[in-house]
Write an enzyme that holds these catalytic residues in place. Structure first.
Site, mmCIF file in Angstrom:
data_model
loop_
_atom_site.group_PDB
_atom_site.id
_atom_site.type_symbol
_atom_site.label_atom_id
_atom_site.label_comp_id
_atom_site.label_asym_id
_atom_site.label_seq_id
_atom_site.Cartn_x
_atom_site.Cartn_y
_atom_site.Cartn_z
ATOM 1 C CE LYS A 1 36.746 35.869 33.354
ATOM 2 N NZ LYS A 1 36.266 35.493 34.702
ATOM 3 C CB CYS B 1 35.632 38.841 36.418
ATOM 4 S SG CYS B 1 35.856 38.662 38.211
ATOM 5 C CD GLU C 1 32.776 36.076 35.639
ATOM 6 O OE1 GLU C 1 33.538 35.363 34.972
ATOM 7 O OE2 GLU C 1 33.159 36.717 36.646
#
Length: 700
Positions: free
Chosen positions: A114, A175, A45
C-alpha cells in the site's frame, strides 16, 4: 476473438486473528468465483489476518500465521487456474507493509504494498505499517523458506508494479488510495492499464455509501477502464461495521452491485465485460502519448489470459442503477448486522436491555428486533452458517427460528427498572413495545436498593440528602439522581448474568447500552449508570435520526407502540413527579434541543470549530431564531458542559460507529479530558464580537 473477461470481487466477513475462519472464507470465495467462470478474484484488504488486528500487527506471530495461510492457499487445488489477489501483512527489509499478494498456479506473481495510508478518523495505519513511497520502483522480495518450498521461487517482485497478461493489463490500488487526490489509477490508466482493483476495509457511516460509489464511477469516467472494488464485511472485533458494497464498474457505469448489509459471510460478485469497450472509450477521450511526464508502470508478464478464444456469444453485464438505503434503513440494518456478529462471536446467549420507554432504549430494542428479522430471513433463504450460529446461541441443536418475534423471546430480555419517580406512561410504553417485539420482559423496582444505599450513607454520615423539590441543594439533587442510575447498571449486570439461570436455561446475556451520540457529546448521562454496558448499537446515532428511525419501524415492523414513544418528551425520570406527571425533561436539563446539539456536534468535530469559530458560524446559521448574544450563550453553555463532562468519554461503552461527529474518546475523537472549563480567552473573544455586533446595531 478473446476480448471478453469475467472477473470477480467479493465481500468477506473476516475476523481479526481468526486464521482458520479467514482461510476458509477466502477459499470459498475463490471457489464461487471459479464456478462462475471468473479468471481473476479480488478480496478485501488484509483479509488473511483480518483488518482490525491493531497492535497485534506488531507481533511476529501475526506475520508468521499470515504466511502459513498463504502457504495453504498456494497449495490448495481451489486456487489453481485463476489469478488470486489476497491481502495480508508482509515484512520487507524489517519494515511492515500492508500488501496485496497476487498468485497463479502455485507461483507468486507480485507483491504490491500500500502506498497511501489511512491515518485519520478511525484509522491509524501509520502506527503499524509504512507506505511504499517509491513510485514505479520494484525490489526483489526474498520469500520465506516455507513459501519457496511451494512455489520454487527464491524472490518475487515487490513494489509499485502492474500485471500484464496476454490480453490485458491489471493494476492495484488499495482503499484510501481511491480517496486520495493523487490516486494511482490516474497514471496507470494513462499508461494503458485497463483493469483496476481496489481492496478495502471501509466502514459504514450514515449517508456514506454514495461517496464510495461516486468515487468508483469517477475513477473510470475520467479515463475509462474496468474497476473492481472489494470490501470487508461485518464486525471484525471493534466498533466499526464494514458494510460490503463490493462492485464492478466500467467507463463510469456500475454494472454489478453487492449487498451493503447482509448476514452472508461470503459474497462474490462477478461480471463479464468487453475490453474493446474500454479501448473504444479511451480512443475518443484519452490520448496518453500527449502526457510527457507519465512514468511507465513496471510490468510483470504473465503467461495467462483472462479471456477465452471464442467469446462472441458470451453476454456482457450492462449498467445498473445503484439502490441506496435511506438513513432509517441504514440504522435498521447496519447496527443489527453488527450486533449479530458480536453475539455469535461472543459466546453469549443473548442480550439484556434496560427498556425505559423512551426513544433511545426503544431504538436499541428495535435494532435487536431488526436483527431477529434478518436472522429469520437468512435461515429461510438457506443460510446454513446463520442457522448453525442461532442454534449455538440458544443452546438447542434442533431449533429453527420461524418468526422474528419468537426468536426475540429466545435471545432478548428487556427490563423496566421502576422507581418512585417513574411514571405510568413510560412503564406502559415499555411494556407495550416489549409485547410487540416479543422480548422476555421483566418489571424491576429499584426503590429498595436505592433506600439501602442511602441508608448506608446516612448511617456513616448522619445525614440524608433531599431532592431539590424537597428543599435539597443542587449537589444533593444530583447525587440522588445518580444513585438511581448507577443501581440500574448494577441490576442490569446482575440480571444479565443470572436471569437465564433463574429460568433453567444456560448462558449469560450481553448488556446493551442506549445513550445516543448527542448525549455523549455533552456528557448528559451518569458515569457508570445503565449507559455503561457491553456494547451500544446507537452510541453513534443522533436523537434526530433515531426519532425518524422509530417512525420508520412503526410501518416496517408493525410496532404501533412506537408512535407514543416518539411523541413523549425525552426524560430521565430521576426526580420526583409533580402530581403524577414528569417534571424533568432532557432538553431542559441540557439547555438546548437535540437538533441544536446535532448542529453543534458537526461544527465541533467535522468543521474543527473551537468556541470562537463556532460562534462565528452559528450567528449566521441561527440568525432567524436567535440574537448574537443568545447564540453566544448557547455556545458557551455547550463548551462548559462538554469540557466538564469530557472525562465520561474515557469510559463510554463501545458503540457502533455511525456518525462522523462521534465524540468517542477511545478511538475516534482524540481530545483531552481535563480542561480549563472557564475557557476565558475563547469566551472573551466571543463577548467582544457580541459587543461589536450589538454596538453596530444600535448605531443603525
Amino acid at each position: 476473438m478473446g476480448r471478453k473477461v469475467t472477473v470477480a470481487t467479493c465481500s468477506l466477513n473476516q475476523w481479526a486473528l481468526d486464521f482458520d475462519g479467514n482461510l476458509q472464507r477466502i477459499l470459498t470465495s475463490i471457489e464461487v468465483a471459479k464456478s462462475r467462470g471468473a479468471k481473476y478474484r479480488l478480496g478485501p484488504e488484509l483479509e488473511v489476518s483480518g483488518y482490525g488486528c491493531a497492535d497485534h500487527f506488531y507481533e511476529s506471530d501475526t506475520l508468521l500465521h499470515s504466511l502459513q495461510v498463504l502457504k495453504k492457499l498456494l497449495e490448495s487445488p481451489v486456487t489453481q487456474d485463476i489469478i488470486c489477489d489476497v491481502g495480508m501483512p508482509i515484512m520487507h527489509h524489517n519494515v511492515r507493509y500492508n500488501c496485496r499478494v497476487v498468485f497463479l498456479h502455485r507461483r507468486i506473481l507480485l507483491i504490491r504494498p500500500k502506498m497511501q495510508m489511512a491515518n485519520y478518523g478511525n484509522y491509524r495505519e501509520l502506527r503499524w505499517f509504512s507506505p511504499w513511497s517509491r513510485s514505479r520502483q520494484v525490489e526483489e522480495y526474498f520469500l520465506p523458506r516455507m513459501i519457496q518450498e511451494v512455489t520454487g521461487q527464491e524472490t518475487v517482485p515487490f513494489g509499485d508494479c502492474v500485471l500484464s497478461t496476454k490480453d490485458t493489463c491489471i493494476g492495484s490500488e488499495m482503499c484510501a488510495e481511491l480517496w486520495n487526490p493523487r490516486s494511482p489509477h490516474i497514471d496507470m490508466s494513462l499508461d494503458g492499464v485497463e483493469i483496476f482493483t481496489n481492496s478495502s476495509a471501509s466502514h459504514h457511516e450514515l449517508r456514506k455509501a454514495d461517496q464510495r460509489v461516486s468515487l468508483v464511477k469517477s475513477a473510470t469516467t475520467k479515463s475509462g477502464g474496468i474497476y473492481l472494488y472489494a470490501n470487508q464485511r461485518g464486525c471484525d472485533g471493534d466498533r466499526l461495521y464494514y458494510d460490503g458494497c463490493c462492485m464492478v464498474a466500467i467507463n463510469g457505469d456500475i454494472v454489478a452491485q453487492g449487498a451493503q448489509f447482509s448476514l452472508d459471510d461470503v459474497e462474490v460478485v462477478t461480471a463479464t465485460l468487453d475490453l474493446e469497450d474500454v479501448r473504444s472509450y479511451r480512443g475518443e477521450l484519452c490520448q496518453p502519448h500527449l502526457e510527457h511526464d507519465v512514468k511507465s508502470c513496471r510490468r510483470v508478464k504473465v503467461d495467462f489470459s483472462l479471456s477465452s478464444g471464442d467469446d462472441v456469444f458470451l453476454p456482457t453485464h450492462q449498467p445498473i442503477t445503484w439502490q441506496f438505503h435511506t438513513p432509517e434503513e441504514e440504522i435498521s440494518l447496519g447496527p443489527a448486522c453488527w450486533l449479530w456478529d458480536y453475539l455469535r462471536r461472543s459466546g453469549q446467549a443473548g442480550f439484556l436491555l434496560p427498556l425505559s420507554g423512551g426513544v433511545d432504549s426503544s431504538s436499541t430494542a428495535c435494532i435487536v428486533h431488526s436483527m431477529c428479522v434478518l436472522v429469520c430471513q437468512a435461515v429461510q433463504d438457506g443460510n446454513v452458517q446463520v442457522l448453525r450460529d442461532v442454534r449455538r446461541v440458544v443452546g438447542d441443536e434442533a431449533y429453527c427460528p420461524q418468526r422474528p418475534k419468537e426468536l426475540c423471546g429466545r435471545v432478548f430480555t428487556t427490563c423496566y427498572m421502576a422507581s418512585e419517580n417513574s411514571s405510568e406512561g413510560t412503564r406502559g410504553r415499555a411494556k407495550d413495545l416489549a409485547a410487540q417485539i416479543g422480548s422476555a420482559h421483566l418489571n424491576i423496582n429499584i426503590d429498595l436498593a436505592v433506600k439501602g444505599m442511602l441508608g448506608v450513607f446516612s448511617m456513616v454520615t448522619g445525614k440524608l440528602p433531599q431532592f431539590r423539590a424537597s428543599g435539597g441543594s443542587v449537589r444533593e439533587n444530583l447525587a440522588l439522581q445518580n444513585v438511581q442510575a448507577r443501581i440500574r447498571m448494577v441490576l442490569a449486570y446482575l440480571f444479565a448474568q443470572l436471569s437465564l439461570w433463574a429460568r433453567g436455561k444456560p448462558g449469560g446475556l450481553l448488556v446493551l447500552g442506549s445513550a445516543n451520540v448527542d448525549e455523549s457529546l455533552t456528557g448528559y448521562f451518569t458515569k457508570y449508570d445503565c449507559s455503561s454496558a457491553d456494547v451500544n448499537p446507537i452510541g453513534g446515532i443522533s436523537k434526530t435520526d433515531l426519532k425518524s428511525f422509530l417512525l420508520y419501524c412503526v410501518d416496517q415492523f408493525q410496532l404501533p407502540a412506537l408512535t407514543g414513544i416518539v411523541a413523549a418528551p425525552p426524560t430521565a425520570e430521576l426526580e420526583p413527579l409533580t402530581d403524577g406527571q414528569v417534571s424533568q425533561t432532557d432538553e431542559a436539563d441540557m439547555g438546548m434541543t437535540y437538533s441544536e446539539l446535532s448542529v453543534i456536534g458537526r461544527l465541533r468535530k467535522i468543521s474543527k470549530c473551537g468556541p470562537y469559530s463556532m460562534f462565528c458560524k452559528l450567528i449566521h446559521m441561527w440568525k432567524e431564531a436567535f440574537s448574537p448574544s443568545e447564540v453566544a450563550q448557547k455556545v458557551k453553555h455547550f463548551f462548559r458542559m462538554y469540557s466538564v463532562n469530557r472525562h465520561k468519554m474515557t469510559t463510554v461503552t463501545p458503540s457502533y460507529h455511525a456518525e462522523s461527529y462521534s465524540p468517542d474518546d477511545n478511538r475516534f475523537d482524540l481530545r483531552p479530558f481535563l480542561y480549563n472549563t472557564r475557557w476565558t480567552w475563547q469566551f472573551r473573544c466571543i463577548d467582544n464580537e457580541v459587543s461589536q455586533v450589538e454596538g453596530n446595531a444600535q448605531h443603525q
